[in-house]
Design a protein around this motif. Sequence first.
Motif, PDB file in Angstrom:
ATOM      1  N   GLU A  87      16.333  -4.173  -9.144  1.00 55.69           N
ATOM      2  CA  GLU A  87      15.662  -3.111  -9.908  1.00 55.69           C
ATOM      3  C   GLU A  87      16.655  -2.396 -10.815  1.00 55.69           C
ATOM      4  O   GLU A  87      16.342  -2.093 -11.970  1.00 55.69           O
ATOM      5  CB  GLU A  87      14.990  -2.112  -8.974  1.00 55.69           C
ATOM      6  CG  GLU A  87      14.137  -1.090  -9.698  1.00 55.69           C
ATOM      7  CD  GLU A  87      12.992  -1.693 -10.494  1.00 55.69           C
ATOM      8  OE1 GLU A  87      12.707  -1.170 -11.602  1.00 55.69           O
ATOM      9  OE2 GLU A  87      12.370  -2.673 -10.031  1.00 55.69           O
ATOM     10  N   ILE A  91      16.498  -2.115 -14.955  1.00 55.24           N
ATOM     11  CA  ILE A  91      16.623  -0.864 -15.699  1.00 55.24           C
ATOM     12  C   ILE A  91      17.735  -0.978 -16.732  1.00 55.24           C
ATOM     13  O   ILE A  91      17.566  -0.604 -17.892  1.00 55.24           O
ATOM     14  CB  ILE A  91      16.880   0.326 -14.739  1.00 55.24           C
ATOM     15  CG1 ILE A  91      15.625   0.615 -13.915  1.00 55.24           C
ATOM     16  CG2 ILE A  91      17.338   1.563 -15.513  1.00 55.24           C
ATOM     17  CD1 ILE A  91      15.839   1.606 -12.783  1.00 55.24           C
ATOM     18  N   TRP A 116      15.229   5.493 -13.130  1.00 48.09           N
ATOM     19  CA  TRP A 116      15.237   5.338 -11.668  1.00 48.09           C
ATOM     20  C   TRP A 116      14.200   6.271 -11.041  1.00 48.09           C
ATOM     21  O   TRP A 116      13.463   5.892 -10.138  1.00 48.09           O
ATOM     22  CB  TRP A 116      16.639   5.621 -11.138  1.00 48.09           C
ATOM     23  CG  TRP A 116      16.823   5.337  -9.678  1.00 48.09           C
ATOM     24  CD1 TRP A 116      17.047   6.255  -8.695  1.00 48.09           C
ATOM     25  CD2 TRP A 116      16.805   4.065  -9.029  1.00 48.09           C
ATOM     26  NE1 TRP A 116      17.168   5.633  -7.475  1.00 48.09           N
ATOM     27  CE2 TRP A 116      17.023   4.273  -7.656  1.00 48.09           C
ATOM     28  CE3 TRP A 116      16.621   2.757  -9.480  1.00 48.09           C
ATOM     29  CZ2 TRP A 116      17.067   3.253  -6.727  1.00 48.09           C
ATOM     30  CZ3 TRP A 116      16.665   1.734  -8.558  1.00 48.09           C
ATOM     31  CH2 TRP A 116      16.883   1.982  -7.197  1.00 48.09           C
ATOM     32  N   GLU A 118      11.519   7.339 -12.463  1.00 46.10           N
ATOM     33  CA  GLU A 118      10.196   6.773 -12.792  1.00 46.10           C
ATOM     34  C   GLU A 118       9.791   5.699 -11.797  1.00 46.10           C
ATOM     35  O   GLU A 118       8.625   5.614 -11.416  1.00 46.10           O
ATOM     36  CB  GLU A 118      10.200   6.192 -14.201  1.00 46.10           C
ATOM     37  CG  GLU A 118      10.116   7.207 -15.297  1.00 46.10           C
ATOM     38  CD  GLU A 118      10.200   6.557 -16.671  1.00 46.10           C
ATOM     39  OE1 GLU A 118       9.824   5.369 -16.812  1.00 46.10           O
ATOM     40  OE2 GLU A 118      10.642   7.248 -17.616  1.00 46.10           O
ATOM     41  N   VAL A 119      10.748   4.861 -11.393  1.00 47.56           N
ATOM     42  CA  VAL A 119      10.443   3.819 -10.407  1.00 47.56           C
ATOM     43  C   VAL A 119       9.860   4.443  -9.155  1.00 47.56           C
ATOM     44  O   VAL A 119       8.840   3.995  -8.630  1.00 47.56           O
ATOM     45  CB  VAL A 119      11.710   2.994 -10.060  1.00 47.56           C
ATOM     46  CG1 VAL A 119      11.489   2.128  -8.839  1.00 47.56           C
ATOM     47  CG2 VAL A 119      12.153   2.160 -11.244  1.00 47.56           C
ATOM     48  N   TRP A 120      10.481   5.505  -8.678  1.00 47.27           N
ATOM     49  CA  TRP A 120      10.076   6.121  -7.411  1.00 47.27           C
ATOM     50  C   TRP A 120       8.871   7.032  -7.544  1.00 47.27           C
ATOM     51  O   TRP A 120       8.333   7.508  -6.546  1.00 47.27           O
ATOM     52  CB  TRP A 120      11.270   6.825  -6.771  1.00 47.27           C
ATOM     53  CG  TRP A 120      12.237   5.782  -6.338  1.00 47.27           C
ATOM     54  CD1 TRP A 120      13.355   5.362  -7.003  1.00 47.27           C
ATOM     55  CD2 TRP A 120      12.112   4.939  -5.203  1.00 47.27           C
ATOM     56  NE1 TRP A 120      13.935   4.320  -6.331  1.00 47.27           N
ATOM     57  CE2 TRP A 120      13.191   4.040  -5.224  1.00 47.27           C
ATOM     58  CE3 TRP A 120      11.201   4.853  -4.166  1.00 47.27           C
ATOM     59  CZ2 TRP A 120      13.375   3.071  -4.241  1.00 47.27           C
ATOM     60  CZ3 TRP A 120      11.384   3.894  -3.186  1.00 47.27           C
ATOM     61  CH2 TRP A 120      12.466   3.018  -3.235  1.00 47.27           C
ATOM     62  N   ASP A 122       6.170   5.861  -9.268  1.00 44.32           N
ATOM     63  CA  ASP A 122       5.070   4.928  -9.489  1.00 44.32           C
ATOM     64  C   ASP A 122       4.820   4.127  -8.214  1.00 44.32           C
ATOM     65  O   ASP A 122       5.425   3.080  -7.990  1.00 44.32           O
ATOM     66  CB  ASP A 122       5.416   4.001 -10.658  1.00 44.32           C
ATOM     67  CG  ASP A 122       4.298   3.037 -11.007  1.00 44.32           C
ATOM     68  OD1 ASP A 122       3.240   3.053 -10.323  1.00 44.32           O
ATOM     69  OD2 ASP A 122       4.471   2.264 -11.958  1.00 44.32           O
ATOM     70  N   ARG A 125       4.502   0.287  -7.804  1.00 46.27           N
ATOM     71  CA  ARG A 125       5.661  -0.611  -7.912  1.00 46.27           C
ATOM     72  C   ARG A 125       6.506  -0.633  -6.649  1.00 46.27           C
ATOM     73  O   ARG A 125       7.499  -1.355  -6.575  1.00 46.27           O
ATOM     74  CB  ARG A 125       6.544  -0.162  -9.086  1.00 46.27           C
ATOM     75  CG  ARG A 125       5.853  -0.279 -10.422  1.00 46.27           C
ATOM     76  CD  ARG A 125       6.613   0.386 -11.528  1.00 46.27           C
ATOM     77  NE  ARG A 125       7.982  -0.075 -11.655  1.00 46.27           N
ATOM     78  CZ  ARG A 125       8.851   0.445 -12.501  1.00 46.27           C
ATOM     79  NH1 ARG A 125       8.504   1.439 -13.273  1.00 46.27           N
ATOM     80  NH2 ARG A 125      10.069  -0.013 -12.561  1.00 46.27           N
ATOM     81  N   LEU A 126       6.132   0.160  -5.653  1.00 42.48           N
ATOM     82  CA  LEU A 126       6.961   0.326  -4.467  1.00 42.48           C
ATOM     83  C   LEU A 126       6.404  -0.445  -3.279  1.00 42.48           C
ATOM     84  O   LEU A 126       5.198  -0.674  -3.187  1.00 42.48           O
ATOM     85  CB  LEU A 126       7.041   1.811  -4.110  1.00 42.48           C
ATOM     86  CG  LEU A 126       7.648   2.695  -5.189  1.00 42.48           C
ATOM     87  CD1 LEU A 126       7.529   4.156  -4.800  1.00 42.48           C
ATOM     88  CD2 LEU A 126       9.098   2.314  -5.437  1.00 42.48           C
TER      89      LEU A 126
END
Length: 156
Positions: A87, A91, A116, A118-120, A122, A125-126
């Motif tokens: 991941e 990025i 980073w 934003e990943v957490w 959404d 996506r997790l």
Amino acid sequence: MSVLWNARIEEIGDSWLTLRVTAAHPDSGEVPDSAAFALRLLVDGRERAAGDTSVHGRDADPGAATEIIDSVTVTDRRDGPFEERAEKRRIEDRLRARGLRPEDTRTWRAAFEDAWREVWQDASRLPRARLVIGVRDASWLAGLNAGDSWESAAYG
């Protein structure tokens, strides 16, 4: 407390509940199917969502999980395990594609941290799964309702 999971009650019955559990941290790992993990989630739920501190520390008792939890079934696993390095590479590739360069340390770091975060934020996506937890004593579900959600440091 480090938050590892976000939990939300999807359904609740007399002596069972269905939780949607979503990773909240790269160290979360796979969603465990152990009674100890289920009990830790329930203790956090009772304390945080239901405001009931009477169960505080009960998950630290070595025999409590098998005494309280009747069954744990994990279904609907998605997007796991989380590959932190992969991941981070994705990025970095996106930042380079936007024309940013690591040599511009301040700009690079700020852009990376934003991506980073934003990943957490959404959940789609997790890593996540559904947990159906059965309890031996229905009082363990007291105060909990469908739709309740909480953060948890549960492990195990």
